[in-house]
Design a protein around this motif. Sequence first.
Motif, PDB file in Angstrom:
ATOM      1  N   ASN A  41       0.842  -1.187   0.000  1.00 34.15           N
ATOM      2  CA  ASN A  41       0.000   0.000   0.000  1.00 34.15           C
ATOM      3  C   ASN A  41       0.887   1.249   0.000  1.00 34.15           C
ATOM      4  O   ASN A  41       1.726   1.400   0.893  1.00 34.15           O
ATOM      5  N   PRO A  42       0.702   2.142  -0.990  1.00 33.00           N
ATOM      6  CA  PRO A  42       1.579   3.319  -1.077  1.00 33.00           C
ATOM      7  C   PRO A  42       1.618   4.174   0.188  1.00 33.00           C
ATOM      8  O   PRO A  42       2.679   4.667   0.566  1.00 33.00           O
ATOM      9  N   SER A  43       0.497   4.347   0.866  1.00 27.75           N
ATOM     10  CA  SER A  43       0.526   5.167   2.081  1.00 27.75           C
ATOM     11  C   SER A  43       1.318   4.472   3.187  1.00 27.75           C
ATOM     12  O   SER A  43       2.008   5.136   3.969  1.00 27.75           O
ATOM     13  N   GLU A  44       1.261   3.150   3.230  1.00 24.12           N
ATOM     14  CA  GLU A  44       2.007   2.412   4.250  1.00 24.12           C
ATOM     15  C   GLU A  44       3.501   2.425   3.968  1.00 24.12           C
ATOM     16  O   GLU A  44       4.313   2.710   4.863  1.00 24.12           O
TER      17      GLU A  44
END
Length: 135
Positions: A41-44
């Motif tokens: 996940n890009p935000s993670e």
Amino acid sequence: MDIKVFLSGGMNESNWQQEVIDFVGKDGFIYFNPREHSLLNPSEYTMWDLFYVKNCDVIFAYMQKDNPSGFGLTLEIGYAAALGKQIILIDEKSASDKIFEQKFKIVRESSSVVFDNFSDGLTFLKKLQNGITSL
């Protein structure tokens, strides 16, 4: 006191991060290696990367000549520079792509030291282990 190194750069099949660890060694170093977090996940993974950029001593950033963009590396170097971190940049791409070179100058100027090849960057990082090089 161990030097904490964040390994910034492409995630291609070369696994250059392990080459750094194998060449420099773990004696005197702690590595923050984004290849090992397995986040998709890009935000993670962005949060993970920026957390460890903030908590490292040195950024070892490798812009390989076949890196398609370097956006992540650019973000990490910019953030590290804003935090006053020491940045070792290896820029192999600018020599073969003049348009990229022109746009990447700001990243080069934000770095503490810049090398044009991976081998020289590795050798410099290894010198930190013995206190030979002061940044």
